[in-house]
Design a protein around this motif. Structure first.
Motif, PDB file in Angstrom:
ATOM      1  N   THR A 177      15.214-102.810  -8.327  1.00  0.00           N
ATOM      2  CA  THR A 177      15.619-102.286  -7.032  1.00  0.00           C
ATOM      3  C   THR A 177      14.593-101.261  -6.550  1.00  0.00           C
ATOM      4  N   LEU A 178      14.237-101.352  -5.275  1.00  0.00           N
ATOM      5  CA  LEU A 178      13.078-100.632  -4.751  1.00  0.00           C
ATOM      6  C   LEU A 178      13.385 -99.270  -4.157  1.00  0.00           C
ATOM      7  N   GLY A 179      14.598 -98.770  -4.359  1.00  0.00           N
ATOM      8  CA  GLY A 179      14.867 -97.436  -3.850  1.00  0.00           C
ATOM      9  C   GLY A 179      16.305 -97.021  -4.070  1.00  0.00           C
ATOM     10  N   THR A 180      16.548 -95.741  -3.944  1.00  0.00           N
ATOM     11  CA  THR A 180      17.886 -95.184  -4.060  1.00  0.00           C
ATOM     12  C   THR A 180      18.691 -95.516  -2.796  1.00  0.00           C
ATOM     13  N   VAL A 181      19.969 -95.827  -3.004  1.00  0.00           N
ATOM     14  CA  VAL A 181      20.799 -96.195  -1.860  1.00  0.00           C
ATOM     15  C   VAL A 181      22.231 -95.723  -2.104  1.00  0.00           C
ATOM     16  N   ASN A 182      22.902 -95.283  -1.038  1.00  0.00           N
ATOM     17  CA  ASN A 182      24.336 -95.045  -1.137  1.00  0.00           C
ATOM     18  C   ASN A 182      25.027 -96.365  -1.456  1.00  0.00           C
ATOM     19  N   PHE A 183      25.997 -96.303  -2.376  1.00  0.00           N
ATOM     20  CA  PHE A 183      26.655 -97.517  -2.841  1.00  0.00           C
ATOM     21  C   PHE A 183      28.149 -97.255  -2.799  1.00  0.00           C
ATOM     22  N   GLY A 184      28.753 -97.508  -1.617  1.00  0.00           N
ATOM     23  CA  GLY A 184      30.138 -97.111  -1.430  1.00  0.00           C
ATOM     24  C   GLY A 184      30.252 -95.604  -1.503  1.00  0.00           C
ATOM     25  N   ASP A 185      31.096 -95.108  -2.410  1.00  0.00           N
ATOM     26  CA  ASP A 185      31.268 -93.672  -2.581  1.00  0.00           C
ATOM     27  C   ASP A 185      30.291 -93.087  -3.592  1.00  0.00           C
ATOM     28  N   ASP A 186      29.443 -93.937  -4.188  1.00  0.00           N
ATOM     29  CA  ASP A 186      28.507 -93.500  -5.220  1.00  0.00           C
ATOM     30  C   ASP A 186      27.073 -93.587  -4.721  1.00  0.00           C
ATOM     31  N   VAL A 187      26.136 -93.240  -5.600  1.00  0.00           N
ATOM     32  CA  VAL A 187      24.715 -93.323  -5.295  1.00  0.00           C
ATOM     33  C   VAL A 187      24.038 -94.148  -6.386  1.00  0.00           C
ATOM     34  N   PHE A 188      23.323 -95.179  -5.978  1.00  0.00           N
ATOM     35  CA  PHE A 188      22.583 -96.034  -6.897  1.00  0.00           C
ATOM     36  C   PHE A 188      21.152 -95.488  -6.959  1.00  0.00           C
ATOM     37  N   MET A 189      20.837 -94.832  -8.087  1.00  0.00           N
ATOM     38  CA  MET A 189      19.590 -94.092  -8.204  1.00  0.00           C
ATOM     39  C   MET A 189      18.429 -94.992  -8.641  1.00  0.00           C
ATOM     40  N   ASN A 190      17.362 -94.983  -7.834  1.00  0.00           N
ATOM     41  CA  ASN A 190      16.130 -95.699  -8.169  1.00  0.00           C
ATOM     42  C   ASN A 190      14.937 -94.902  -7.636  1.00  0.00           C
ATOM     43  N   PRO A 191      14.643 -93.751  -8.251  1.00  0.00           N
ATOM     44  CA  PRO A 191      13.512 -92.942  -7.778  1.00  0.00           C
ATOM     45  C   PRO A 191      12.189 -93.660  -8.000  1.00  0.00           C
ATOM     46  N   TRP A 192      11.176 -93.222  -7.278  1.00  0.00           N
ATOM     47  CA  TRP A 192       9.875 -93.888  -7.307  1.00  0.00           C
ATOM     48  C   TRP A 192       9.320 -93.994  -8.716  1.00  0.00           C
ATOM     49  N   GLY A 193       9.392 -92.936  -9.498  1.00  0.00           N
ATOM     50  CA  GLY A 193       8.859 -92.987 -10.855  1.00  0.00           C
ATOM     51  C   GLY A 193       9.525 -94.043 -11.708  1.00  0.00           C
ATOM     52  N   PHE A 194      10.833 -94.210 -11.543  1.00  0.00           N
ATOM     53  CA  PHE A 194      11.547 -95.238 -12.289  1.00  0.00           C
ATOM     54  C   PHE A 194      11.125 -96.628 -11.836  1.00  0.00           C
ATOM     55  N   VAL A 195      10.943 -96.820 -10.544  1.00  0.00           N
ATOM     56  CA  VAL A 195      10.484 -98.108 -10.021  1.00  0.00           C
ATOM     57  C   VAL A 195       9.155 -98.499 -10.672  1.00  0.00           C
ATOM     58  N   VAL A 196       8.228 -97.552 -10.739  1.00  0.00           N
ATOM     59  CA  VAL A 196       6.918 -97.831 -11.341  1.00  0.00           C
ATOM     60  C   VAL A 196       7.053 -98.110 -12.831  1.00  0.00           C
ATOM     61  N   ASP A 197       7.841 -97.321 -13.518  1.00  0.00           N
ATOM     62  CA  ASP A 197       8.028 -97.527 -14.959  1.00  0.00           C
ATOM     63  C   ASP A 197       8.629 -98.899 -15.250  1.00  0.00           C
TER      64      ASP A 197
END
Length: 291
Positions: free
Chosen positions: A114-134
């Motif tokens: 996943t290419l970025g962090t996004v609100n996911f209903g009442d939660d947050v789906f975290m995908n920071p840039w460093g994690f994307v690269v890793d």
């Protein structure tokens, strides 16, 4: 030449049978055990699927990234069918980033990225840039082909940045899945899909679309019309139809695959067999790169 002028001759259908959001208590026919997920995958292969997107559940049916359980589930799926096995690295929105990276040790054919962090209903789906690269680097080192998941139009700019910085993924192909209709992400409309397709980087070699909930059929039809492939499954939609007497629940993942396969066939884009999907995604070249 526009991507719209030469739609592919066939349609790769991915099935996402389980997900991490629905509770077994609320959806009794949701496959959650390794045996159930494997049986569902085999039924979906017969119905026209070429790839299965796997989320793993523990013995209590809760989402888990426990590596032995992940390996057990993937082994069961591979024993039951010949589908391309794609492992979710998203897990649930509550899973830590290091655990999401570690599941690559289960050696799937493909993984979600996943290419970025996004609100996911009442939660947050975290995908920071460093994690994307890793995650991109870890997949390439292992010869695992990523599917780039896009929840919002701006994440295509992140894909552009990633390809500019890191080059092509394992296998040399770039496959994108547009995930549409998540509360907090982009809407599941034909106009939005058209905008996303127009914004795809030229390195993209194939793309699919996923319609969540009520957007399911709209996105399915729009993706086929625009030359894309499809993802369906009970991770994404639990209602088959709505009428005067209320909602009719989905009977099985195979039913969703069969409906998608039928529409695709009517549009003269029948389901791709697994061998063709492997070529589309560059899976054999990816494995050879680390052999």
């Amino acid at each position: 030449m526009s991507r719209f002028l030469r739609p592919p001759a066939g349609t790769m259908i991915t099935v996402a049978p389980t997900g991490a959001e629905s509770r077994r208590a609320d959806v009794p026919n949701l496959p959650t055990t390794p045996e159930e997920i494997a049986a569902e995958a085999a039924a979906c292969e017969r119905a026209g699927a070429a790839m299965v997107h796997v989320h793993v559940r523990d013995a209590e049916h809760a989402p888990t990234l426990d590596l032995p359980r992940v390996r057990e589930t993937l082994a069961a799926v591979r024993e039951a069918c010949g589908l391309v096995v794609q492992l979710s690295t998203g897990g649930s929105v509550h899973d830590p980033l290091d655990a999401r990276l570690a599941v690559l040790d289960a050696e799937p054919d493909s993984c979600s990225l996943t290419l970025g962090t996004v609100n996911f209903g009442d939660d947050v789906f975290m995908n920071p840039w460093g994690f994307v690269v890793d995650l991109f680097r870890a997949a390439r080192e292992r010869g695992i082909v990523p599917e780039f998941e896009v929840f919002d139009l701006g994440q295509l700019a992140t894909l552009r940045r990633l390809l500019d910085r890191e080059g092509l993924p394992a296998g040399g192909k770039v496959h994108v899945d547009l995930v549409m209709g998540v509360p907090g992400g982009m809407p599941g409309t034909a106009d939005t899909l058209v905008a996303c397709v127009a914004a795809l980087p030229p390195e993209v070699t194939s793309w699919s679309a996923t319609g969540i909930g009520r957007s399911h059929l709209t996105v399915l039809a729009a993706a086929l019309a625009a030359g894309g492939h499809l993802r369906v499954g009970m991770e994404d939609v639990l209602v088959w139809s709505r009428g005067p007497e209320g909602a009719v629940p989905v009977g099985s993942n195979a039913d969703l695959v069969a409906r998608a396969a039928g529409v695709a066939t009517q549009l003269q884009r029948p389901p791709l067999p697994v061998a063709a999907a492997r070529e589309l995604l560059g899976l054999d070249a990816a494995r050879a790169s680390v052999a």
